[in-house]
Scaffold this motif. Structure first.
Motif, PDB file in Angstrom:
ATOM      1  N   LYS A 158       8.036  38.936   6.630  1.00  0.00           N
ATOM      2  CA  LYS A 158       8.012  37.552   7.110  1.00  0.00           C
ATOM      3  C   LYS A 158       9.349  36.864   6.902  1.00  0.00           C
ATOM      4  O   LYS A 158       9.769  36.057   7.723  1.00  0.00           O
ATOM      5  CB  LYS A 158       6.906  36.798   6.384  1.00  0.00           C
ATOM      6  CG  LYS A 158       5.527  37.289   6.787  1.00  0.00           C
ATOM      7  CD  LYS A 158       4.462  36.684   5.916  1.00  0.00           C
ATOM      8  CE  LYS A 158       3.109  37.261   6.261  1.00  0.00           C
ATOM      9  NZ  LYS A 158       2.060  36.778   5.373  1.00  0.00           N
ATOM     10  N   TYR A 159       9.996  37.193   5.795  1.00  0.00           N
ATOM     11  CA  TYR A 159      11.317  36.594   5.583  1.00  0.00           C
ATOM     12  C   TYR A 159      12.282  37.070   6.662  1.00  0.00           C
ATOM     13  O   TYR A 159      13.100  36.303   7.163  1.00  0.00           O
ATOM     14  CB  TYR A 159      11.857  36.957   4.201  1.00  0.00           C
ATOM     15  CG  TYR A 159      11.120  36.283   3.090  1.00  0.00           C
ATOM     16  CD1 TYR A 159      11.235  34.918   2.907  1.00  0.00           C
ATOM     17  CD2 TYR A 159      10.299  36.996   2.240  1.00  0.00           C
ATOM     18  CE1 TYR A 159      10.550  34.282   1.900  1.00  0.00           C
ATOM     19  CE2 TYR A 159       9.614  36.374   1.221  1.00  0.00           C
ATOM     20  CZ  TYR A 159       9.740  35.012   1.052  1.00  0.00           C
ATOM     21  OH  TYR A 159       9.058  34.390   0.063  1.00  0.00           O
ATOM     22  N   ILE A 180      11.589  35.128   9.847  1.00  0.00           N
ATOM     23  CA  ILE A 180      12.143  33.768   9.837  1.00  0.00           C
ATOM     24  C   ILE A 180      13.660  33.834   9.978  1.00  0.00           C
ATOM     25  O   ILE A 180      14.269  33.039  10.700  1.00  0.00           O
ATOM     26  CB  ILE A 180      11.745  33.039   8.540  1.00  0.00           C
ATOM     27  CG1 ILE A 180      10.225  32.919   8.451  1.00  0.00           C
ATOM     28  CG2 ILE A 180      12.365  31.657   8.498  1.00  0.00           C
ATOM     29  CD1 ILE A 180       9.746  32.366   7.147  1.00  0.00           C
ATOM     30  N   ARG A 216      15.847  32.130  12.899  1.00  0.00           N
ATOM     31  CA  ARG A 216      16.972  31.245  12.600  1.00  0.00           C
ATOM     32  C   ARG A 216      18.231  31.742  13.299  1.00  0.00           C
ATOM     33  O   ARG A 216      18.989  30.957  13.855  1.00  0.00           O
ATOM     34  CB  ARG A 216      17.240  31.239  11.096  1.00  0.00           C
ATOM     35  CG  ARG A 216      16.310  30.358  10.321  1.00  0.00           C
ATOM     36  CD  ARG A 216      16.723  30.371   8.881  1.00  0.00           C
ATOM     37  NE  ARG A 216      15.937  29.434   8.095  1.00  0.00           N
ATOM     38  CZ  ARG A 216      16.253  29.086   6.863  1.00  0.00           C
ATOM     39  NH1 ARG A 216      17.303  29.612   6.285  1.00  0.00           N
ATOM     40  NH2 ARG A 216      15.513  28.237   6.206  1.00  0.00           N
ATOM     41  N   GLU A 235      20.137  33.336   0.844  1.00  0.00           N
ATOM     42  CA  GLU A 235      19.555  34.084  -0.273  1.00  0.00           C
ATOM     43  C   GLU A 235      18.480  33.292  -0.994  1.00  0.00           C
ATOM     44  O   GLU A 235      17.416  33.817  -1.289  1.00  0.00           O
ATOM     45  CB  GLU A 235      20.667  34.488  -1.236  1.00  0.00           C
ATOM     46  CG  GLU A 235      20.206  35.501  -2.252  1.00  0.00           C
ATOM     47  CD  GLU A 235      20.855  35.281  -3.594  1.00  0.00           C
ATOM     48  OE1 GLU A 235      21.774  34.459  -3.676  1.00  0.00           O
ATOM     49  OE2 GLU A 235      20.419  35.915  -4.556  1.00  0.00           O
ATOM     50  N   SER A 236      18.744  32.006  -1.253  1.00  0.00           N
ATOM     51  CA  SER A 236      17.796  31.284  -2.095  1.00  0.00           C
ATOM     52  C   SER A 236      16.572  30.834  -1.309  1.00  0.00           C
ATOM     53  O   SER A 236      15.601  30.406  -1.896  1.00  0.00           O
ATOM     54  CB  SER A 236      18.486  30.086  -2.732  1.00  0.00           C
ATOM     55  OG  SER A 236      19.046  29.271  -1.728  1.00  0.00           O
ATOM     56  N   GLU A 237      16.617  30.931   0.002  1.00  0.00           N
ATOM     57  CA  GLU A 237      15.444  30.533   0.770  1.00  0.00           C
ATOM     58  C   GLU A 237      14.685  31.746   1.300  1.00  0.00           C
ATOM     59  O   GLU A 237      13.482  31.848   1.180  1.00  0.00           O
ATOM     60  CB  GLU A 237      15.858  29.648   1.951  1.00  0.00           C
ATOM     61  CG  GLU A 237      16.434  28.325   1.499  1.00  0.00           C
ATOM     62  CD  GLU A 237      17.389  27.752   2.519  1.00  0.00           C
ATOM     63  OE1 GLU A 237      17.198  28.004   3.707  1.00  0.00           O
ATOM     64  OE2 GLU A 237      18.342  27.071   2.114  1.00  0.00           O
ATOM     65  N   LEU A 238      15.414  32.690   1.903  1.00  0.00           N
ATOM     66  CA  LEU A 238      14.748  33.813   2.581  1.00  0.00           C
ATOM     67  C   LEU A 238      15.054  35.139   1.909  1.00  0.00           C
ATOM     68  O   LEU A 238      15.111  36.167   2.581  1.00  0.00           O
ATOM     69  CB  LEU A 238      15.213  33.873   4.038  1.00  0.00           C
ATOM     70  CG  LEU A 238      14.978  32.617   4.865  1.00  0.00           C
ATOM     71  CD1 LEU A 238      15.489  32.830   6.266  1.00  0.00           C
ATOM     72  CD2 LEU A 238      13.507  32.285   4.907  1.00  0.00           C
ATOM     73  N   THR A 239      15.280  35.131   0.642  1.00  0.00           N
ATOM     74  CA  THR A 239      15.717  36.317  -0.117  1.00  0.00           C
ATOM     75  C   THR A 239      16.955  36.943   0.512  1.00  0.00           C
ATOM     76  O   THR A 239      18.022  36.846  -0.016  1.00  0.00           O
ATOM     77  CB  THR A 239      14.611  37.355  -0.317  1.00  0.00           C
ATOM     78  OG1 THR A 239      14.099  37.719   0.953  1.00  0.00           O
ATOM     79  CG2 THR A 239      13.493  36.825  -1.159  1.00  0.00           C
ATOM     80  N   HIS A 296      11.231  36.116  -5.943  1.00  0.00           N
ATOM     81  CA  HIS A 296      12.094  35.398  -5.011  1.00  0.00           C
ATOM     82  C   HIS A 296      13.261  34.776  -5.773  1.00  0.00           C
ATOM     83  O   HIS A 296      13.069  34.261  -6.862  1.00  0.00           O
ATOM     84  CB  HIS A 296      11.255  34.315  -4.326  1.00  0.00           C
ATOM     85  CG  HIS A 296      11.949  33.641  -3.189  1.00  0.00           C
ATOM     86  ND1 HIS A 296      12.887  32.675  -3.398  1.00  0.00           N
ATOM     87  CD2 HIS A 296      11.857  33.798  -1.856  1.00  0.00           C
ATOM     88  CE1 HIS A 296      13.335  32.268  -2.223  1.00  0.00           C
ATOM     89  NE2 HIS A 296      12.728  32.926  -1.277  1.00  0.00           N
ATOM     90  N   PRO A 297      14.476  34.838  -5.214  1.00  0.00           N
ATOM     91  CA  PRO A 297      15.640  34.375  -5.987  1.00  0.00           C
ATOM     92  C   PRO A 297      15.538  32.937  -6.472  1.00  0.00           C
ATOM     93  O   PRO A 297      16.015  32.623  -7.540  1.00  0.00           O
ATOM     94  CB  PRO A 297      16.796  34.521  -5.003  1.00  0.00           C
ATOM     95  CG  PRO A 297      16.339  35.452  -3.970  1.00  0.00           C
ATOM     96  CD  PRO A 297      14.858  35.362  -3.910  1.00  0.00           C
TER      97      PRO A 297
END
Lengths: 327, 382, 188
Positions: free
Chosen positions: A142-143, A146, A150, A223-227, B35-36
């Motif tokens: 899923k990431y 997304i 984007r 990274e901090s939102e979608l790994t 998750h980060p």
């Protein structure tokens, strides 16, 4: 037998090999540069310890990185479309290499001199959007999905102002030929197009950052939102291909900026090739500098910047250029 | 290939409990615990429409270690190292809450010098906690560099604390009736030096980071928490002060010697992530003010009360001791039956209450904003 | 320490019982400014009153004892700090108590925590599922004590009044309105 092969093909073949070497070498230099510059900005030494003492300052680090990536297991997630999944990194890297064929590295250093060089590069870089979309879609994550969504909206949106400012330069020069564009500018900085088109330069630079998914516009892989966004599921060489492609596109973007606005291989005293390389690397350093300095924008802000600011400005810039030319 | 991603909701217990709504066009996204930006301790199940969050439910317990049960089977001194592990960033405050709750129940009088030492070390620890939060928050927002600047100062403070307390992260420095080790001239000198070093740093942080245009766009008017929501959820600390309520346990319910120092309680009534951000930035400067005052007026005397109980046996009864941690109000509810270990110990973790309002605040925001809100709550999940 | 200038805990009611003041070590200040027992059915009424008096919920805790579970609610106030503690005794056989979720939504997690650790059921809670423990946790809730280890009210709170107070009484209303930790401090 040899005579039967047209020289053109041989040139292209040799050129492609040279370009691949160039891209690989560039990636190695850029990885090292990026990590060292990041270290400098972070006030830490950066990579320092790789290899025996005869290689100081960790200059073997990019090779160690590469070796690690090559050695890693290739892994296809369960439920992923394995054909599309592994096609995506290749679709990403291949056009990046082709782009280099038409770039004039120096007055006599160009593999193919074609009238539609600029169009060719814009067309090929557009393919990258497709690759990232496929990667995100096929990885059954899923990431990733997304991230792919984007990337498409970002890539498509930023293509428009990019094309509009390229058009302004093309109207000025009257050609799509990269060699002619570079040749048309003088050796001294005040003869470069950046002085005629400062707004176009800024818009192009911002769009180039967005198109290459560099911070502060690195939303598809935020990274901090979608790994890791679209490449969440890639390991080893799959990831390395995206990585290489990202650096290759950065170099392509810097080359285009150098040619369109900074006089390409033109420059006083030194031979053209060196000037070109220097300009490209200054631009790359600025990109790296920006990456380690700014926070990431939000997705709607990113699109707002494009649709509400860059596109109107680019249109305005184009109209002014046309008016000046008409007069 | 099956790309119906809604089928993935048949996950574990919590995912099944989080039933999809009637809408067909939404996506259930599991964020964390790997998750980060949840920092490995929190998991959030989200129902998203595009990038907008419709519902969010945090799932906790990934680093829950049942400290309350441990307290019941350990004697009081055995439990001393434990509390700092519940909040690994502001360990001294928890350590303090534990010893102070026991002291309150036993009616012990702590020597003045020990109280001053506690204030100094606890405030130093608060600064390190806020610095780490600052770096990590900006990391969540995509800025990679500030955490290195934060660690520069953080490491220096930890070096100072390490020499006196013996540890760098999970401190066990306070004892029933005092502290385990007296501070010396070198500590005082180093602390003073660090305080004067940090003052210009805050201005640099402001110029470099706080005034950044992109950052302001990411935190201003994001995650608005009205003061009344804070009250309903029991949110305290910088979250509350960022909502315009200047409530600080150090002032409201003065413990130790805090009523002797002159310091402000920063509060911003913007109620957004920026308010919480600025509160923490100001708080570090206030902490420095407190430390300097405490160093100036540090009394001579014992660092631990003579005949401090090595194995305390508090009388039967219960007490509540609250103090201000970096994340909010830390509460120790200690019920004793007169034995060598507590009958029941209830820990009030500020992050627990602060996080519980997340699902209300995050409704209808973008994923990127949810990350920003989570970061601004400054979580250490119990 | 705050004990220095604190006054002995003020008894919540006009005391009839004899306090066990002989104990030399009884804390001077327990951290509670108003302390009362409530009947389970009157909890919601009392909490509503506290809500109207601008209190916020600190935490919900539980103590396992011989008489049953003692559910402890801690409240404090921003404007005029003062801690109110409500104690409700419920039976061990049928540990049910109304949820205060509707008044203080922040209680949701505290109640789930009590449900996890003690098995106390909060009626009316919208989502009473394990919060901190593994949902597949087998066996009794972890914080339950063994029969032999249980203590009774008089052993644990020798100096408190254990008779429930009615939240309608003037006493209660007056106490929560005037409750302030400054009051107990300044009187010393």
């Amino acid at each position: 037998m040899i005579e039967a092969i047209p020289t053109q093909f041989i040139i292209i073949f040799v050129g492609l090999l040279a370009v691949m070497a160039f891209v690989g070498l560039n990636a190695i230099v850029l990885v090292y540069l990026e990590r060292k510059v990041a270290g400098f900005i972070h006030r830490r030494p950066g990579p320092y310890e790789v290899g025996p003492p005869c290689f100081p300052h960790g200059i073997l680090q990019p090779f160690a990185d590469g070796l690690k990536l090559v050695g890693k297991q290739l892994f296809t997630p369960r439920g992923a479309d394995s054909i599309l999944f592994w096609l995506a990194p290749m679709i990403s890297i291949a056009p990046a290499i082709v782009c280099f064929i038409v770039i004039p590295f120096g007055p006599h250093l160009q593999i193919v001199n074609t009238n539609v060089g600029l169009v060719l590069i814009l067309a090929f870089t557009g393919i990258n959007v497709l690759a990232l979309c496929l990667a995100g879609w096929a990885s059954q994550n899923k990431y990733g999905l997304i991230g792919a969504a984007r990337d498409i909206s970002q890539g498509v949106a930023y293509e428009i102002p990019l094309l509009l400012v390229v058009l302004s330069v093309v109207f000025m020069t009257g050609t799509f030929n990269l060699f002619d564009i570079a040749d048309g500018q003088g050796a001294w900085p005040w003869q470069w197009y950046i002085f005629y088109q400062p707004l176009a330069f800024i818009i192009f630079f911002i769009c180039a950052l967005a198109e290459t998914n560099r911070n502060p516009f690195d939303l598809p892989e935020a990274e901090s939102e979608l790994t890791a966004g679209f490449h969440t599921e890639y390991s080893g060489m799959g990831f390395a291909c995206f990585f290489l492609a990202e650096y290759a596109y950065m170099v392509v973007a810097s080359c285009i900026i150098a040619i369109l606005f900074l006089g390409g291989f033109q420059g006083p005293v030194l031979p053209g090739g060196w000037w070109f390389l220097a300009k490209v690397y200054v631009l790359l350093l600025i990109m790296i500098w920006i990456r380690w300095t700014f926070p990431r924008v939000r997705f709607d802000q990113l699109l707002n910047i494009c649709w509400k600011w860059l596109i109107p400005l680019a249109v305005l810039n184009l109209l002014i250029t046309l008016a000046v030319i008409a007069i | 290939m099956n790309l119906d991603l809604r089928l993935d909701t048949s996950g574990d217990f919590y995912a099944r409990k989080f039933q999809p709504t009637k809408r067909e066009d939404t996506l259930i996204l599991n964020m964390g615990p790997q998750h980060p930006s949840t920092h490995g301790v929190l998991r959030i199940i989200l129902e998203i429409d595009g990038e907008y969050i419709l519902r969010a439910e945090p799932v906790l317990g990934y680093i829950h270690r049942m400290h309350e049960k441990m307290a019941e089977v350990m004697s009081y001194p055995q439990y001393l190292p434990n509390p700092a592990r519940t909040d690994y960033l502001h360990g001294l405050a928890w350590n303090w809450a534990h010893v102070a709750a026991v002291e309150r129940l036993m009616g012990l009088e702590v020597p003045e010098r020990a109280e001053y030492i506690r204030v100094i070390t606890c405030e130093l620890n608060r600064i390190t906690s806020h610095l780490l939060w600052w770096g990590a928050y900006l990391l969540d927002l995509g800025a990679f560099t500030p955490i290195m600047y934060a660690f520069d100062d953080r490491e220096r403070i930890q070096d100072i604390l390490q020499r006196i307390t013996g540890s760098r992260l999970t401190y066990c420095y306070y004892r029933f009736g005092g502290v385990s080790n007296d501070i010396d001239d070198r500590f005082i000198e180093e602390t003073r030096k660090q305080c004067s070093r940090m003052k210009p740093r805050f201005k640099m942080f402001k110029d470099l980071v706080t005034d950044n245009f992109i950052l302001r766009k990411r935190v201003e008017e994001i995650g608005e928490i009205p003061a009344d929501t804070c009250r309903k959820y029991g949110a305290t600390g910088p979250v509350l002060r960022g909502s315009g309520v200047p409530y600080d346990v150090r002032r409201a319910e003065p413990y130790s010697v805090y009523d002797r120092f002159d310091f402000n309680i920063p509060s911003y009534d913007t109620c957004d992530a920026m308010g919480r951000y600025l509160v923490r930035m100001d708080e570090m400067q206030e902490s420095i003010k407190i430390i300097e005052q405490a160093l100036d007026t540090l009394p001579e005397g014992d660092y631990i009360m003579p005949k401090a109980p090595k194995k305390p046996k508090p009388p039967a009864g219960d007490v509540y001791f609250a103090l201000e941690g970096a994340r909010g109000k830390i509460g120790f509810h200690l019920v004793s039956d007169g034995d060598k270990s507590p009958y029941r110990l209830k820990l009030r973790a500020p992050g627990f209450s602060n996080l519980s309002l997340f699902s209300e605040v995050s409704e209808g925001v973008l994923i990127a904003d949810a990350v920003s809100i989570l970061g601004s709550l400054d979580l250490v999940i119990p | 320490m705050s004990e220095e200038n604190a006054k002995p805990e003020k008894a919540p009611d006009k005391e009839k019982e004899v306090k066990k003041k002989e104990e030399p070590q009884v804390p001077k200040y327990t951290g509670y400014d108003y302390d009362c027992f409530l009947a389970p059915q009157e909890l919601l009424k009392a909490v509503t009153k506290l809500d109207h008096a601008d209190f916020f919920l600190e935490d919900v805790s539980c103590v396992d004892m011989q008489e049953g579970f003692q559910v402890v609610y801690h409240f404090d106030r921003f404007s005029q700090p003062g801690r109110v503690v409500l104690r409700v005794m419920i039976s061990r056989e049928n540990p049910e108590i109304p949820s205060i979720y509707d008044i203080f939504p922040g209680a949701a997690w505290h109640e789930r925590e009590c449900f996890d650790f003690f098995g106390v059921r909060f009626t009316g809670h919208p989502n009473l599922i394990p919060l901190l423990l593994d949902p597949e946790h087998q066996g009794p809730p972890p914080l339950l004590k063994e029969e032999t280890a249980l203590k009774d009210l008089n052993q644990l709170y020798p100096d408190r009044v254990h008779t429930p107070v009615s939240p309608d009484s003037e006493e209660f209303v007056k106490e929560i309105n005037n409750c302030s930790n400054q009051k107990s401090r300044n009187q010393s």
